[in-house]
Design an enzyme around this catalytic site. Sequence first.
Site, PDB file in Angstrom:
ATOM      1  N   LYS A 184       0.771  -0.923   0.248  1.00 56.13           N
ATOM      2  CA  LYS A 184      -0.090   0.653  -0.169  1.00 56.13           C
ATOM      3  C   LYS A 184       0.943   1.135   0.259  1.00 56.13           C
ATOM      4  O   LYS A 184       1.630   1.743   0.698  1.00 56.13           O
ATOM      5  CB  LYS A 184      -0.882   0.193   0.984  1.00 56.13           C
ATOM      6  CG  LYS A 184      -2.136   1.251   0.636  1.00 56.13           C
ATOM      7  CD  LYS A 184      -2.772   1.858   2.436  1.00 56.13           C
ATOM      8  CE  LYS A 184      -2.024   2.902   2.735  1.00 56.13           C
ATOM      9  NZ  LYS A 184      -1.880   4.079   1.953  1.00 56.13           N
ATOM     10  N   GLY A 237       7.115   5.373   8.194  1.00 58.18           N
ATOM     11  CA  GLY A 237       6.009   6.416   8.389  1.00 58.18           C
ATOM     12  C   GLY A 237       6.237   7.233   9.760  1.00 58.18           C
ATOM     13  O   GLY A 237       7.346   7.170  10.417  1.00 58.18           O
ATOM     14  N   SER A 238       5.251   7.489  10.076  1.00 67.71           N
ATOM     15  CA  SER A 238       5.044   8.454  11.118  1.00 67.71           C
ATOM     16  C   SER A 238       5.422   7.814  12.412  1.00 67.71           C
ATOM     17  O   SER A 238       4.677   6.514  12.374  1.00 67.71           O
ATOM     18  CB  SER A 238       3.803   9.170  11.432  1.00 67.71           C
ATOM     19  OG  SER A 238       2.922   8.761  11.766  1.00 67.71           O
ATOM     20  N   THR A 239       6.174   8.299  13.795  1.00 65.00           N
ATOM     21  CA  THR A 239       6.081   7.406  15.057  1.00 65.00           C
ATOM     22  C   THR A 239       4.488   7.347  15.238  1.00 65.00           C
ATOM     23  O   THR A 239       4.029   5.791  15.972  1.00 65.00           O
ATOM     24  CB  THR A 239       6.663   8.374  15.824  1.00 65.00           C
ATOM     25  OG1 THR A 239       8.026   8.231  15.295  1.00 65.00           O
ATOM     26  CG2 THR A 239       6.527   7.433  17.434  1.00 65.00           C
ATOM     27  N   GLY A 242       3.191   4.165  13.163  1.00 67.58           N
ATOM     28  CA  GLY A 242       3.674   2.902  14.159  1.00 67.58           C
ATOM     29  C   GLY A 242       3.040   2.825  15.215  1.00 67.58           C
ATOM     30  O   GLY A 242       3.202   1.590  15.439  1.00 67.58           O
ATOM     31  N   GLU A 259      10.202   1.178  11.076  1.00 70.92           N
ATOM     32  CA  GLU A 259      10.955   2.927  10.271  1.00 70.92           C
ATOM     33  C   GLU A 259      10.258   3.672  10.615  1.00 70.92           C
ATOM     34  O   GLU A 259       9.691   4.259   9.819  1.00 70.92           O
ATOM     35  CB  GLU A 259      11.521   2.352   9.329  1.00 70.92           C
ATOM     36  CG  GLU A 259      13.131   2.722   8.620  1.00 70.92           C
ATOM     37  CD  GLU A 259      12.681   4.416   8.170  1.00 70.92           C
ATOM     38  OE1 GLU A 259      13.007   5.218   9.545  1.00 70.92           O
ATOM     39  OE2 GLU A 259      13.050   4.174   6.913  1.00 70.92           O
ATOM     40  N   CYS A 293      13.380  10.356   6.729  1.00 72.18           N
ATOM     41  CA  CYS A 293      13.697  10.477   7.972  1.00 72.18           C
ATOM     42  C   CYS A 293      14.940  10.569   8.570  1.00 72.18           C
ATOM     43  O   CYS A 293      15.225  10.490   9.644  1.00 72.18           O
ATOM     44  CB  CYS A 293      13.415   8.846   8.400  1.00 72.18           C
ATOM     45  SG  CYS A 293      13.803   7.698   7.336  1.00 72.18           S
ATOM     46  N   GLU A 394      10.115  15.496  15.164  1.00 71.48           N
ATOM     47  CA  GLU A 394      10.767  15.804  13.923  1.00 71.48           C
ATOM     48  C   GLU A 394       9.368  17.047  13.378  1.00 71.48           C
ATOM     49  O   GLU A 394       7.946  16.809  12.981  1.00 71.48           O
ATOM     50  CB  GLU A 394       9.909  14.335  13.188  1.00 71.48           C
ATOM     51  CG  GLU A 394      10.526  14.592  12.077  1.00 71.48           C
ATOM     52  CD  GLU A 394       9.948  12.223  11.509  1.00 71.48           C
ATOM     53  OE1 GLU A 394       9.327  12.077  11.224  1.00 71.48           O
ATOM     54  OE2 GLU A 394      11.164  11.972  11.348  1.00 71.48           O
TER      55      GLU A 394
END
Length: 491
Positions: A184, A237-239, A242, A259, A293, A394
Amino acid sequence: MATEVAGVERRAPNRLFIGGEWVDAAGGATFETVHPATGETLAAVAEAGPADVDAAVAAARRAFDEGAWVRLDAADRARILWRMADLVEARREELARLEVLDNGKPLREAQIDITQAADAFRYYAGWCTKLQGDTIPVRGNVLNYTLREPLGVVGAIIPWNFPLLMASWKVAPALACANTVVLKPAEQTPLSALELAAIGAEAGLPPGVLNVVTGYGEVAGAALVRHPDVDKIAFTGSTAVGRTIMREAAETLKKVSLELGGKSPNIVFEDADLEEAARGAFSGIFYNAGQCCTAGSRLLVQRSVHDALLEKLAERARKLQPGDPLDPKTRIGPLVSREQLERVLGYIEQGRSEGARLVAGGGQAAYAGELRGYWVEPTIFADVTPAHVIAREEIFGPVLAVMPFDDEEDAVRIANETVYGLAAAIWTSNLKRAHRMARRIHAGTIWVNTYHPLDAASPFGGYKQSGYGRELGASALDLYTQIKSVWIDLS
Ligand code: NAI
Ligand code: MG
């Protein structure tokens, strides 16, 4: 089947790729993807819902269970992946241009992405014939050995900052390890993943081995994460997402590798080559308009060279001007979306209001004389303290936070004062200091006197809240295989 977008020739239609067929979303829904430099619509792409994700997972499951991929001779799997690398490379120019249109990055950077994507397929093609077990000297009259087996169906959810490259980092090792995949792509940048599906088919992947569902994260992504027939989710992607994925995956205990974000320290000592360090700090934060990242978003500079380095950097930043991303001379592109533009402008506002000193940029940038698209001026803040929000969160844009430090001890303390741990760089001419620092910084990648190099052969991933699992290199094989221990009684 060929289509085109803004003059770039394509092999894939704007549909889902499921079980080897191009299909519309079950409800016929579509969403639009835009060119970030102007905000103009590029294409309407099929929007997958849960029913489409079900169909894609079923196709991947069938392809796995029926064995057309897993029982293929490893050498033949390798040939197909190698062919995918060749096809990516052969289409480098058009894939790079497509990536520029969809993501907004400068052509020169997109070309690097495509080359590295081909590298990933070639590197993992090589592993197909080297996935082997051990024979183990256990007690008793038995033969004990291990088999390294695939996991089954892998769900790969990728971000928009390096679309084809992130797809390749997951698809190549997953397929090399004989899994089947549902990919995706991010809703902001769906086009190159569709081309990858077309390339896989042309290279000879059996139907169902690689499926692509374009759509939104909260819908298609979430359905993939919850699906009981998906054995593993590989996510970049974003924390925040995640965290959600980990929580959701607990229901079905699927394996997860993550990641996530970063706030990487780029540390310049007074004994560094300042010209080189300025160049490195510049590309560390402005490459891909800071949407990396691994962006070197915290620049730590030893006090004695702080002002000199800052001046060099500010001068370079002021010269960095928006240009047509398709022009090979352009060095910075827009952000990917209006959402990112607003996020980043919000952080710039925050930096101002919490008392950091603006030395370059600080606002939205015009493109060809007009405020359109999602452009931000290369921005540098000095006098940032570790407590400032712009030093902790971030930002994912061209915004640098510069902080002074006194000595090695001080640098280590500030560098590690973050929940993230993706990467760090150290600039010094002192060999011992370089190695000492490499050990003391808590991050998955350490660069010395350079910034950004990555290679398909070298492990990549995060410490702390930057995630876990190592992509690339031999380490990624552990993410896509499981070990079986076999005992044979010989008595
Ligand atoms: P995101 O984490 O929402 O998107 C990444 C991928 O996850 C996309 O494919 C998206 O569709 C999918 N996704 C979103 N929500 C999901 C869910 N609930 N379940 C399953 N999949 C889901 O990132 P977003 O919103 O595009 O960017 C926000 C921030 O995230 C950025 O400003 C940046 O700080 C960070 N980010 C970090 C990246 C990295 O490389 N580490 C890449 C992209 C974003
Ligand atoms: Mg999101």
